[in-house]
Scaffold this motif. Structure first.
Motif, mmCIF file in Angstrom:
data_model
loop_
_atom_site.group_PDB
_atom_site.id
_atom_site.type_symbol
_atom_site.label_atom_id
_atom_site.label_comp_id
_atom_site.label_asym_id
_atom_site.label_seq_id
_atom_site.Cartn_x
_atom_site.Cartn_y
_atom_site.Cartn_z
ATOM 1 N N VAL A 1 0.834 -1.203 0.000
ATOM 2 C CA VAL A 1 0.000 0.000 0.000
ATOM 3 C C VAL A 1 0.866 1.249 0.000
ATOM 4 C CG1 VAL A 1 -1.589 1.343 1.425
ATOM 5 C CG2 VAL A 1 -2.014 -1.078 1.030
ATOM 6 N N SER B 1 2.570 1.682 -3.389
ATOM 7 C CA SER B 1 1.612 2.094 -4.418
ATOM 8 C C SER B 1 1.290 3.569 -4.292
ATOM 9 C CB SER B 1 0.332 1.258 -4.290
ATOM 10 O OG SER B 1 -0.595 1.652 -5.249
ATOM 11 N N ALA C 1 -9.081 7.281 1.889
ATOM 12 C CA ALA C 1 -8.383 7.392 0.615
ATOM 13 C C ALA C 1 -7.787 8.780 0.514
ATOM 14 C CB ALA C 1 -9.358 7.155 -0.536
ATOM 15 N N SER D 1 -4.192 4.340 -2.771
ATOM 16 C CA SER D 1 -4.601 3.022 -2.288
ATOM 17 C C SER D 1 -5.059 3.112 -0.839
ATOM 18 C CB SER D 1 -3.439 2.046 -2.386
ATOM 19 O OG SER D 1 -2.989 1.917 -3.711
ATOM 20 N N TRP E 1 -14.326 3.782 -6.449
ATOM 21 C CA TRP E 1 -12.977 3.484 -5.962
ATOM 22 C C TRP E 1 -13.040 2.155 -5.235
ATOM 23 C CZ3 TRP E 1 -11.440 3.589 -0.622
ATOM 24 C CH2 TRP E 1 -10.051 3.442 -0.423
ATOM 25 N N GLY F 1 -10.363 0.534 -3.700
ATOM 26 C CA GLY F 1 -9.252 0.307 -2.796
ATOM 27 C C GLY F 1 -7.893 0.411 -3.464
ATOM 28 N N ALA F 2 -7.851 0.221 -4.782
ATOM 29 C CA ALA F 2 -6.598 0.375 -5.523
ATOM 30 C C ALA F 2 -6.436 1.831 -5.951
ATOM 31 C CB ALA F 2 -6.592 -0.529 -6.756
ATOM 32 N N ALA F 3 -5.177 2.239 -6.175
ATOM 33 C CA ALA F 3 -4.923 3.596 -6.649
ATOM 34 C C ALA F 3 -5.674 3.848 -7.953
ATOM 35 C CB ALA F 3 -3.425 3.803 -6.854
#
Length: 228
Positions: A6, A9, A132, A149, A194, A196-198
């Motif tokens: 995390v 990222s 976030a 992330s 969104w 959870g990932a960038a």
């Protein structure tokens, strides 16, 4: 504790790790109001004070439509504001009324109850919620939205707003008064989800002088926010 993946990222996008974002992001304060509502001026004044004095708060004035038929049509009323308040009213079980302030999507308050709302803002600042990290920038005449992330997921909303309006009210409950209003919302639209990932999005600038992005979790509480 953040995982190494995390952190890497987030850093790869030039963003701060999300642990910092949880403390640093602004608390979102949404006022549902109308120029036709005689009990709204004290709440409008409170939101103006927040806009001038609090850099840790993102205050937004959502002008609803249901007062428009009662003597004065608010030039800033939006169906999207009415719909947003209706969703909050359903969730909180208190219906739609003005003036109402919702703090960080978590709690609803009569918009002129300053001490109560101030305490709710303090609670929101101290809450340990997944967050976030959201950043906005202009890029070739468009808006670039970077969301880092983190844990959880949420709906991404783009809000356009104006910094200041002065309006002479000619009819209705506030006829003869002059309103000065800050952070008046002019547009609201969803950008996507969104997960959870960038995430990076490039969008047209919204209607309004300024822009903000809000990320709200499935239960409605806000997990990310930033203004341009």
């Amino acid at each position: 504790m953040l995982s190494r993946a995390v952190i890497l990222s987030a850093l790869a996008l030039g963003l701060a790790p999300v642990a910092a974002a949880a403390a640093d992001r602004p608390v979102v304060v949404e006022l549902f109001t109308s120029q036709g509502c005689s009990s709204c001026p004290p709440a409008n004044a409170y939101l103006n004070d927040l806009a001038r004095d609090r850099h840790d708060v993102l205050p937004l004035a959502f002008h609803v439509t249901y007062w428009d038929r009662l003597g004065w049509k608010d030039p800033f009323s939006l169906a999207a504001a009415t719909d947003r308040q209706a969703r909050y009213g359903s969730r909180f079980g208190d219906g739609s009324y003005t003036p109402e302030i919702v703090v960080d999507g978590v709690s609803s308050h009569v918009g002129s109850y300053r001490s109560e709302i101030g305490a709710a803002i303090d609670r929101a600042k101290g809450a340990n919620q997944p967050a976030a990290d959201v950043r906005l920038s202009r890029n070739a005449g468009k808006l670039q939205v970077d969301i880092g992330s983190g844990e959880g997921r949420g709906r991404v909303l783009l809000v356009g707003f104006d910094h200041y309006h002065k309006t002479d009210i000619r009819r209705g409950e506030n006829g003869g008064r002059t309103f000065e209003e800050l952070n008046v919302v002019r547009s609201v639209r969803p950008l996507g989800d969104w997960q959870g990932a960038a995430l990076r999005l490039t969008e047209q600038l919204p209607e309004g002088e300024d822009a903000a992005v809000i990320v709200e979790a499935p239960d409605g509480h806000i997990v990310g926010a930033a203004r341009l």
